[in-house]
Design an enzyme around this catalytic site. Structure first.
Site, PDB file in Angstrom:
ATOM      1  N   LYS A  62      43.397  35.082  36.856  1.00 34.26           N
ATOM      2  CA  LYS A  62      42.158  34.678  37.565  1.00 34.26           C
ATOM      3  C   LYS A  62      42.349  34.499  39.072  1.00 34.26           C
ATOM      4  O   LYS A  62      41.650  33.747  39.731  1.00 34.26           O
ATOM      5  CB  LYS A  62      41.542  33.387  36.985  1.00 34.26           C
ATOM      6  CG  LYS A  62      41.238  33.492  35.523  1.00 34.26           C
ATOM      7  CD  LYS A  62      40.274  34.599  35.204  1.00 34.26           C
ATOM      8  CE  LYS A  62      40.769  35.415  34.058  1.00 34.26           C
ATOM      9  NZ  LYS A  62      40.210  36.749  34.003  1.00 34.26           N
ATOM     10  N   GLY A  64      42.556  37.377  40.976  1.00 40.25           N
ATOM     11  CA  GLY A  64      42.094  38.624  41.600  1.00 40.25           C
ATOM     12  C   GLY A  64      42.860  39.837  41.100  1.00 40.25           C
ATOM     13  O   GLY A  64      42.871  40.891  41.760  1.00 40.25           O
ATOM     14  N   THR A  65      43.458  39.716  39.917  1.00 41.50           N
ATOM     15  CA  THR A  65      44.274  40.799  39.347  1.00 41.50           C
ATOM     16  C   THR A  65      43.463  42.093  39.162  1.00 41.50           C
ATOM     17  O   THR A  65      43.918  43.177  39.555  1.00 41.50           O
ATOM     18  CB  THR A  65      44.807  40.364  37.957  1.00 41.50           C
ATOM     19  OG1 THR A  65      45.193  38.991  38.019  1.00 41.50           O
ATOM     20  CG2 THR A  65      45.951  41.224  37.494  1.00 41.50           C
ATOM     21  N   HIS A 125      51.769  38.755  34.785  1.00 36.87           N
ATOM     22  CA  HIS A 125      51.442  37.369  35.127  1.00 36.87           C
ATOM     23  C   HIS A 125      52.703  36.499  35.070  1.00 36.87           C
ATOM     24  O   HIS A 125      52.633  35.291  35.240  1.00 36.87           O
ATOM     25  CB  HIS A 125      50.413  36.800  34.138  1.00 36.87           C
ATOM     26  CG  HIS A 125      49.031  37.367  34.303  1.00 36.87           C
ATOM     27  ND1 HIS A 125      48.438  37.569  35.525  1.00 36.87           N
ATOM     28  CD2 HIS A 125      48.106  37.761  33.384  1.00 36.87           C
ATOM     29  CE1 HIS A 125      47.223  38.066  35.353  1.00 36.87           C
ATOM     30  NE2 HIS A 125      47.009  38.204  34.070  1.00 36.87           N
ATOM     31  N   ARG A 147      45.338  32.597  44.789  1.00 37.54           N
ATOM     32  CA  ARG A 147      43.953  32.180  45.048  1.00 37.54           C
ATOM     33  C   ARG A 147      43.903  30.665  45.114  1.00 37.54           C
ATOM     34  O   ARG A 147      44.743  29.982  44.497  1.00 37.54           O
ATOM     35  CB  ARG A 147      43.090  32.670  43.882  1.00 37.54           C
ATOM     36  CG  ARG A 147      41.626  32.488  44.079  1.00 37.54           C
ATOM     37  CD  ARG A 147      40.849  33.014  42.883  1.00 37.54           C
ATOM     38  NE  ARG A 147      39.439  33.092  43.220  1.00 37.54           N
ATOM     39  CZ  ARG A 147      38.485  33.376  42.353  1.00 37.54           C
ATOM     40  NH1 ARG A 147      38.777  33.633  41.101  1.00 37.54           N
ATOM     41  NH2 ARG A 147      37.227  33.417  42.751  1.00 37.54           N
TER      42      ARG A 147
HETATM   43  P1  A3P Z   1      35.365  34.370  39.361  1.00 40.46           P
HETATM   44  O1  A3P Z   1      35.473  33.924  37.945  1.00 40.46           O
HETATM   45  O2  A3P Z   1      35.557  33.258  40.328  1.00 40.46           O
HETATM   46  O3  A3P Z   1      34.141  35.146  39.629  1.00 40.46           O
HETATM   47  P2  A3P Z   1      41.523  38.237  37.407  1.00 40.46           P
HETATM   48  O4  A3P Z   1      41.181  39.617  37.713  1.00 40.46           O
HETATM   49  O5  A3P Z   1      42.865  37.809  37.936  1.00 40.46           O
HETATM   50  O6  A3P Z   1      41.325  37.941  35.976  1.00 40.46           O
HETATM   51  O7  A3P Z   1      40.509  37.319  38.233  1.00 40.46           O
HETATM   52  C1  A3P Z   1      39.144  37.308  37.907  1.00 40.46           C
HETATM   53  C2  A3P Z   1      38.389  36.754  39.095  1.00 40.46           C
HETATM   54  O8  A3P Z   1      38.314  37.784  40.107  1.00 40.46           O
HETATM   55  C3  A3P Z   1      36.957  36.417  38.725  1.00 40.46           C
HETATM   56  O9  A3P Z   1      36.587  35.379  39.617  1.00 40.46           O
HETATM   57  C4  A3P Z   1      36.246  37.721  39.042  1.00 40.46           C
HETATM   58  O10 A3P Z   1      34.867  37.596  39.199  1.00 40.46           O
HETATM   59  C5  A3P Z   1      36.945  38.105  40.333  1.00 40.46           C
HETATM   60  N1  A3P Z   1      36.842  39.550  40.618  1.00 40.46           N
HETATM   61  C6  A3P Z   1      36.932  40.578  39.748  1.00 40.46           C
HETATM   62  N2  A3P Z   1      36.790  41.739  40.385  1.00 40.46           N
HETATM   63  C7  A3P Z   1      36.600  41.449  41.685  1.00 40.46           C
HETATM   64  C8  A3P Z   1      36.366  42.239  42.851  1.00 40.46           C
HETATM   65  N3  A3P Z   1      36.294  43.564  42.805  1.00 40.46           N
HETATM   66  N4  A3P Z   1      36.205  41.596  44.037  1.00 40.46           N
HETATM   67  C9  A3P Z   1      36.269  40.249  44.103  1.00 40.46           C
HETATM   68  N5  A3P Z   1      36.481  39.449  43.037  1.00 40.46           N
HETATM   69  C10 A3P Z   1      36.647  40.045  41.842  1.00 40.46           C
END
Ligand code: A3P
Length: 315
Positions: A62, A64-65, A125, A147
């Site tokens: 979570k 920005g992966t 991760h 983050r």
């Molecule tokens: P939120 O839940 O705050 O919206 P991960 O990819 O590590 O699982 O993280 C998911 C988070 O990244 C979620 O945050 C998601 O909405 C956000 N996210 C996914 N794709 C994104 C993108 N292209 N640009 C910005 N944020 C993104």
């Protein structure tokens, strides 16, 4: 795959605890390892053979992966696919950049990774201290994204709540209890402070090996980070590419609104169980204010001060 007897006895020797959603975890080499990835992790540690050309994306969940996978894939493959024919338009980025512990090593102890297109892109991760030695000792590159932990906590909680409806592990803890566990480092792949510091310190010691990025910087100025990533992985944008606006096109293709609205991400499913849409919630910086109290933010400030002071890492 089930655990061998040796792995089973290792597991029995480890401290165990449930995550906020009931997912069983064990403390392995200092981090909270979801038990379902213990075997893949051990296989990865034993068998992974890194190539100097590999690129590994690392993060706490979570952070920005999904986004960074899309960016990295687009940067590396920009000469293979024109933007309007990018595989990202029809495939979620998790299927383009494979997770080492959650995909590559889940079905086989020693999977054949020879045919993954070069340069091979992987994600993890896992904290730095448990990465396969081969990966650490090779010249392969690690791109790390972190983050703000308050936003990350809120994002993870929403993700688990949605997942919980489809595949419950147990009772979801109330927000306050989950937050306290998070502050104490009890969450999948945590403690997050140790995770961050491992990669942060490595990026200071060996900046050619580890690039440390922040979600918030990427949001504020994606073009600058896209160029930074490309340079770091040895594929800098040429003057012609920059003049042609390719950096901006890649940023736009990988933007939250663009990816979230694609059919594949509205209706597709990842790894058989997780809906792709769960990976796109709000994509905002500072959303925590809508979910957490000022007291919780104060508690996190204390945690960060205690853990990060002197490291140079400011979140
Ligand atoms: P939120 O839940 O705050 O919206 P991960 O990819 O590590 O699982 O993280 C998911 C988070 O990244 C979620 O945050 C998601 O909405 C956000 N996210 C996914 N794709 C994104 C993108 N292209 N640009 C910005 N944020 C993104």
């Amino acid at each position: 795959m089930s655990l061998s007897m040796e792995e089973e006895s290792l597991l029995q020797s480890l401290e165990q605890q449930r995550n906020w959603d009931g997912l069983p975890m064990c403390k392995y080499q200092g981090f909270w390892c979801p038990i379902f990835i213990l075997r893949p992790l051990l296989s990865f540690q034993r068998n992974f053979k890194a190539r100097d050309s590999d690129i590994v994306l690392a993060s706490v969940p979570k952070s920005g992966t999904t986004w960074l996978k899309a960016l990295l894939f687009s940067i590396v493959n920009r000469n293979n696919f024109p933007i309007d024919q990018s595989p990202l338009l029809t495939t979620n980025s998790h299927k383009l950049v494979f997770s080492l512990e959650c995909f590559c090593y889940t079905k086989h102890d020693n999977p054949d990774l020879e045919n993954v297109p070069q340069p091979r892109l992987f994600s993890t991760h896992l904290p730095l201290q448990v990465l396969a030695n081969s990966l650490i000792n090779s010249k392969c590159k690690i791109v790390y994204i972190c983050r703000n932990p308050l936003d990350q906590f809120v994002s993870e909680r929403h993700f688990l709540l949605k997942k919980q409806r489809d595949k419950p592990y147990g009772e979801m803890l109330p927000l306050e209890e989950a937050f306290e566990l998070f502050c104490n480092g009890v969450h999948a792949f945590g403690p997050f402070c140790d995770h961050l510091l491992g990669y942060w310190n490595a990026s200071l010691e060996n900046p050619d090996k580890v690039l440390f990025l922040k979600y918030e910087d990427l949001k504020r100025d994606p073009l600058s980070d896209v160029k930074k990533i490309a340079e770091f992985v040895g594929l800098p944008f040429s003057e012609e590419e920059e003049k042609a606006g390719l950096v901006g096109e890649i940023s736009k293709l990988c933007s939250f609104d663009k990816l979230r609205d694609l059919e594949v991400n509205k209706t597709g499913v990842h790894a058989g169980t997780v809906k792709n849409k769960f990976f796109y919630r709000k994509g905002d910086v500072g959303d925590w204010v809508n979910h957490l109290t000022p007291e919780m933010a104060e508690r996190m400030k204390e945690v960060l001060e205690a853990k990060l002071t002197g490291s140079g890492l400011v979140l």
